[in-house]
Design an enzyme around this catalytic site. Structure first.
Site, short mmCIF file in Angstrom:
data_model
loop_
_atom_site.label_atom_id
_atom_site.label_comp_id
_atom_site.label_asym_id
_atom_site.label_seq_id
_atom_site.Cartn_x
_atom_site.Cartn_y
_atom_site.Cartn_z
N ASP A 192 4.77 2.22 -6.44
CA ASP A 192 5.09 3.67 -6.91
C ASP A 192 4.71 3.77 -7.58
OD1 ASP A 192 7.54 4.75 -6.60
OD2 ASP A 192 7.76 4.32 -9.31
N GLU A 243 -6.68 -13.71 -5.07
CA GLU A 243 -6.48 -15.49 -5.58
C GLU A 243 -4.98 -16.01 -5.05
OE1 GLU A 243 -5.01 -15.90 -9.86
OE2 GLU A 243 -7.09 -14.50 -10.27
C1 NOJ Z 1 8.59 7.23 -5.66
C2 NOJ Z 1 9.86 7.12 -5.50
O1 NOJ Z 1 9.64 6.62 -4.04
C3 NOJ Z 1 11.34 7.52 -5.44
O2 NOJ Z 1 11.75 6.78 -4.42
C4 NOJ Z 1 11.27 7.64 -7.25
O3 NOJ Z 1 11.90 7.74 -7.50
C5 NOJ Z 1 10.73 7.87 -7.74
N1 NOJ Z 1 9.15 7.56 -8.03
C6 NOJ Z 1 10.50 7.67 -9.47
O4 NOJ Z 1 10.23 6.08 -9.26
#
Ligand code: NOJ
Length: 526
Positions: A192, A243
């Site tokens: 993310d 790994e």
């Molecule tokens: C991207 C994620 O896909 C989204 O849903 C989220 O709100 C933001 N990152 C923050 O984590």
């Protein structure tokens, strides 16, 4: 050949996929009960959005414990069983990892609150006595104040404090979290906000920001984006993954526009793949698509990484809706934007064939295969996305692409579960249930199933190269070896289907004419 170079990966937004315990929220048991559906759909892997313990201030992207499953979704034992069951069904599992920020309920943040200004616990986050001009990506300031007067940074919601990646505890924590899940058999991680972990020292003001206006369009050189030091983190992580053998993968969520900079994340010692958002953002225009495709292929070729093709996900307006709109209103989330859903659906069918024919991997967001449109008329009090609240409703937020799936039956909750559904489904979705579409050879679901099956069996598809063929403007026409051709008609009028044996078409080919907004795959002689 490694599986991830041309995998079809299905994105499971768990809380809206299938509800096993009847509480209105999707869960691991619900997902397990539908693994057969996913196998029959013909995908190779599942990417599961965050399933960790979370107060759900941002649908689970606010993690309070990276090593435990949220009770709403099940238990760690359920997760382990799911991973095993998925493997038995021939499906790999990619889980989401959220390293940019934690939940404000995470023990580290709670300790930071208790220990007060100047404490070592505060150094794991970005606490300051004064703020800078950064805005949250969800709208409003990127800083919130705690009781003792200090401010902390959150690029997203106030409930998602950013972690300080200069801190050794933070650096050490995530490799350990990766191992925790690798030990439980996961096949990879979706990272993310992958480009924003490292912030420029001193957190300088951004240039040219307009206070109060949420924006997702930071320049690539913004002080909280794409800092060169972030690459060290992924080199480190890649060693951890290594790994566990060559089959485990990373896919980065990287919203970096400059192709040169984007490609750096995909060097052989960093991430295997990344989402191709330029393609997702591209309006329905042949020239624009060709440009994005060329740029994508060139960018990835430099580092030897396979491209990915993504039409929708849980953060953007569903593409049936996008493609039914004028270019200028393409991604907007507001009431009253004129949208032609029949047109959007025709184009979505063609787009599915286009993405599955291109070199590399392809993502299917749950509901794409049912042709679900965005839902705009949710009651405001049921909207959960912080984007809605933080923009004062100017942006309706992302709940409309997260409405629980319609599985069967004639009325909500359409067999989503035995209880209700956490967001109401439109009654018209009775026409779009999986059960109904399975019985209809012309449905979106039947198109996806057939296309994925052909894609799997056709040696020309998946990883490899492609060649453009001369075509009139408005036509996307390319071939791949051995003996495959894909034609997509964006001209607005019928065109001749070129010679070859049609394998699948997104619309009926009357007299070997391809209607507008349709695509066909052909087997050609070499
Ligand atoms: C991207 C994620 O896909 C989204 O849903 C989220 O709100 C933001 N990152 C923050 O984590």
């Amino acid at each position: 050949m490694t599986w991830w170079r041309d995998a079809a990966i299905y994105q499971v937004y768990l809380r809206s996929f299938a509800d096993g315990d009847g509480d209105g929220t999707g869960d691991i048991a619900g997902l397990e009960s539908r693994l057969g559906y996913l196998r029959e759909l013909g995908v190779d892997a599942l990417w599961i959005n965050p399933w960790y313990v979370s107060p759900m201030a941002d649908g689970g992207y606010d993690v309070a414990d990276y090593r435990a499953i949220d009770p709403a979704f099940g238990t760690l034992a359920d997760a382990e069983r799911l991973i095993e069951a998925a493997h038995r069904f021939g499906l790999r599992i990619i889980v989401d990892i959220v390293p940019n920020h934690a939940s404000d309920q995470h023990p580290w943040f709670q300790q930071a609150l208790r220990d007060g200004p100047g404490s070592p616990a505060r150094e794991r986050f970005h606490f300051r006595d004064e703020t800078n001009n950064w805005q949250s990506r969800f709208g409003g300031p990127a800083w919130s104040r705690v009781e003792d007067g200090q401010w902390y940074l959150h690029l997203f919601d106030a409930a998602q404090p950013d972690l300080n990646w200069e801190h050794p505890d933070v650096r050490a924590e995530f490799p350990s979290v990766l191992r925790f899940w690798l030990d439980r058999g996961v096949d990879g991680f979706r990272i993310d906000v992958a480009a924003r972990l490292v912030k420029q020292a001193g957190l300088p003001d951004k240039r040219g920001r307009i206070e109060g206006v949420p924006t997702f369009t930071d320049a690539d050189d913004a002080p909280d984006k794409d800092r060169p030091e972030v690459h060290e983190i992924y080199r480190d992580w890649r060693l951890v993954l290594g790994e566990y053998g060559p089959d485990r993968v990373f896919v980065g969520e990287i919203w970096v526009r400059d192709p040169e900079r984007f490609a750096l994340y995909l060097r052989p010692d960093e991430l295997h793949t990344a989402f191709n958002f330029e393609f997702l953002k591209c309006a329905w225009e042949a020239g624009a698509f060709r440009e994005v495709i060329d740029r994508t292929l060139a960018t990835h070729a430099k580092v030897g990484a396979p491209p990915t093709w993504v039409l929708s996900n849980h953060d953007v307006t569903r593409h049936v809706t996008r493609y039914g709109r004028k270019r200028s209103a393409f991604l907007k989330r507001e009431h009253g934007v004129p949208t032609d859903l029949a047109l959007g659906t025709r184009r979505a069918r063609a787009a599915a064939l286009l993405t599955m024919a291109l070199p590399g991997g392809v993502y299917v967001y749950q509901g794409d295969e049912l042709g679900l449109p965005e839902v705009f008329d949710l009651p405001d009090e049921l909207r959960e996305d912080p984007v809605f609240r933080r923009t004062g409703g100017l942006d309706l937020g992302r709940d409309g692409c997260r409405v629980p799936l319609p599985w069967g039956g004639d009325a909500p909750p359409f067999e989503f579960g035995k209880g209700g559904a956490w967001l109401p489904q439109p009654p018209e979705w009775r026409e779009l249930t999986a059960a109904r579409q399975l019985g209809d050879p012309d449905s979106m679901l039947s198109l996806y199933r057939l296309a994925l099956r052909i894609r799997r069996g056709e040696p020309a598809l998946g990883d490899g190269g492609m060649r453009w063929l001369d075509s009139e403007p408005g036509v996307i026409d390319f071939e791949r070896d051995p003996g495959f051709r894909c034609v997509v008609n964006l001209t607005g009028h019928e065109i001749d289907v070129p010679p070859g044996e049609p394998l699948i078409a997104s619309a009926a080919l009357e007299g070997m004419r391809l209607p507008p907004d349709a695509a066909v795959w052909l087997r050609t002689s070499d």
